[in-house]
Design an enzyme around this catalytic site. Structure first.
Site, PDB file in Angstrom:
ATOM      1  N   CYS B  88      -7.670  61.609   5.613  1.00 17.44           N
ATOM      2  CA  CYS B  88      -6.328  61.156   5.253  1.00 17.44           C
ATOM      3  C   CYS B  88      -5.534  60.832   6.519  1.00 17.44           C
ATOM      4  O   CYS B  88      -4.389  61.231   6.673  1.00 17.44           O
ATOM      5  CB  CYS B  88      -5.613  62.181   4.385  1.00 17.44           C
ATOM      6  SG  CYS B  88      -5.694  63.837   5.019  1.00 17.44           S
ATOM      7  N   GLY B  89      -6.194  60.156   7.438  1.00 14.68           N
ATOM      8  CA  GLY B  89      -5.495  59.684   8.632  1.00 14.68           C
ATOM      9  C   GLY B  89      -5.055  60.832   9.518  1.00 14.68           C
ATOM     10  O   GLY B  89      -5.682  61.885   9.557  1.00 14.68           O
TER      11      GLY B  89
END
Lengths: 140, 286
Positions: B88-89
């Protein structure tokens, strides 16, 4: 037309009921209380049990609360419920199961067992059960 | 030509990866919308409770609850809300950076720190980094329930009640919009005084059973609801961040495929040209 006031029932997870009502009956700390419009400012802890919201002379909404706080203003009633489930969602089998488990645990009562917790569970299950049975009767 | 087949295989494997990232992007997008709805649904409870606390605290000026009283900080508690899963980055990394910066600040003043971790990623991070973890909870899923986190909150609240910690902070992600999520540090305890706490009413509640238990319950519920809100908001952040991360991964995969396709075409053409020139050369020799 009868006098009405606004009722909000909210839990930490969601908003459960919002609308107008003629009367609200809730299980307060020292027994059930019925709130009518223009009640004085009042605040109370709630015990596990059902909250009945009378929307008209014939209609009534039931919501189960397992504790919480009732806040009354002359024209607004707010119930901050710990966990509130709509009465129709209560599963009687599951409730009976919980009750049985709690009673069993109470009967055994071994060393190191959390007595207070079991009793709380039992009270809650009993309250739920009462409500389901009442709903049943209404349907029949 | 030997290169052509290898390049073709590589293109195929990148295409498969792209399919996965695309699917994850779409799943995250739909989950994000639901998470946002849940985030909004938790707001009225906390708002209402804050109002009532403001009123009760004001009406009962002589009773000072420990949650409202600032004391000298000798030990602080920090609750960190992270995600359970990765991909998720930079969401978790940014959050941990902020946490570590806050921890440094307190350590610089010779203040010890207790950590309460929500989410598997935080657990993994602080296992590697070290730190005094007193409570943790993970595997909350996409629909976190208050019941699941209440235990770890209680550990921190008890510690505050018993005076083992003198401040309680919450480090969480703030959902600004789909593209932006910002790590944020808020003070949970002692409660910062609200701006509306000015005396403007001339009435008081009828209390049942009494002011003190009502205020106690309200304050505990309030802290719980703020943390629960943080957890729900974090799910929305996670989904938004994953959606953006997966979108850029899909785009990058597309670019890579285009480049490789060019290389493949060149290699194929070179092979054909070579073959023709070999045939022509062979014919001329005969």
């Amino acid at each position: 037309m009868a006098m009405t006031f606004h009722v909000d029932i909210v839990s930490a997870e969601e908003s459960i009921y919002s609308g107008t009502a003629q009367m609200v009956i809730a299980p307060a700390e020292h027994g059930e209380v019925g709130i009518l419009p223009r009640h004085a400012q009042y605040i109370s802890l709630l015990k596990p049990g059902e909250v009945r919201v009378k929307t008209s002379d014939t209609e009534e909404h039931n919501v189960f609360v397992s504790g919480g706080i009732l806040e009354v203003q002359p024209h607004v009633v707010t119930i901050l419920a710990d966990t509130a489930i709509r009465a129709s969602d209560l599963d009687e089998a599951e409730v009976l199961e919980t009750k049985r488990r709690a009673e069993e645990a109470l009967a055994e009562r071994k060393a190191g067992f959390d007595y207070a917790r079991a009793q709380a569970e039992l009270i809650e299950a009993a309250a739920r059960l009462r409500m389901i049975q009442k709903l049943r009767k209404n349907i029949k | 030509m030997a290169g052509a087949k290898e390049i073709r295989n590589q293109i195929k494997s990148i295409k498969n990866t792209q399919k996965i990232t695309k699917a994850m992007e779409m799943v995250a997008a739909s989950k994000m919308r639901k998470a946002q709805d849940r985030m909004l649904a938790t707001r009225p409870y906390a708002q209402k409770i804050r109002q009532v606390i403001g009123h009760v605290a004001m009406a009962q000026a002589e009773y000072r609850h420990p949650y409202l009283e600032a004391r000298e900080a000798k030990r602080v508690g920090i609750i960190v809300i992270s995600t359970d899963r990765g991909l998720c980055g930079g969401l978790n990394i940014n959050l941990f950076k902020k946490t570590v910066a806050t921890m440094r600040e307190w350590q610089g003043r010779n203040v010890e720190i207790d950590l309460c971790l929500i989410g598997n990623k935080a657990m993994g991070f602080f296992k590697r980094l070290g730190g005094n973890v007193v409570a943790n909870v993970g595997h909350l899923g996409d629909k976190p329930r208050l019941n699941d986190i209440i235990g770890s909150i209680k550990v921190m609240l008890d510690a505050y009640d018993e005076g083992r910690i003198d401040r309680l902070f919450l480090v969480e992600n703030e959902f600004v919009n789909t593209m932006t999520q910002k790590p944020r540090v808020t003070t949970l305890l002692p409660l910062p005084p609200s701006q509306e706490d000015t005396l403007k009413h001339h009435w008081d509640y009828i209390y049942e059973p009494d002011t003190v238990p009502v205020l106690d319950t309200l304050l505990t519920r309030y802290v719980e609801s703020v943390i629960y809100q943080g957890v729900v908001e974090n799910v929305a952040c996670e989904m938004a961040s994953r959606m953006v991360a997966m979108k850029s991964a899909s785009d990058n995969a597309g670019e890579l495929i285009d480049e490789l396709q060019l290389v493949y075409n060149k290699a194929r053409q070179a092979a054909i040209t070579q073959e023709i020139s070999e045939i022509v050369g062979g014919a001329a020799a005969v």
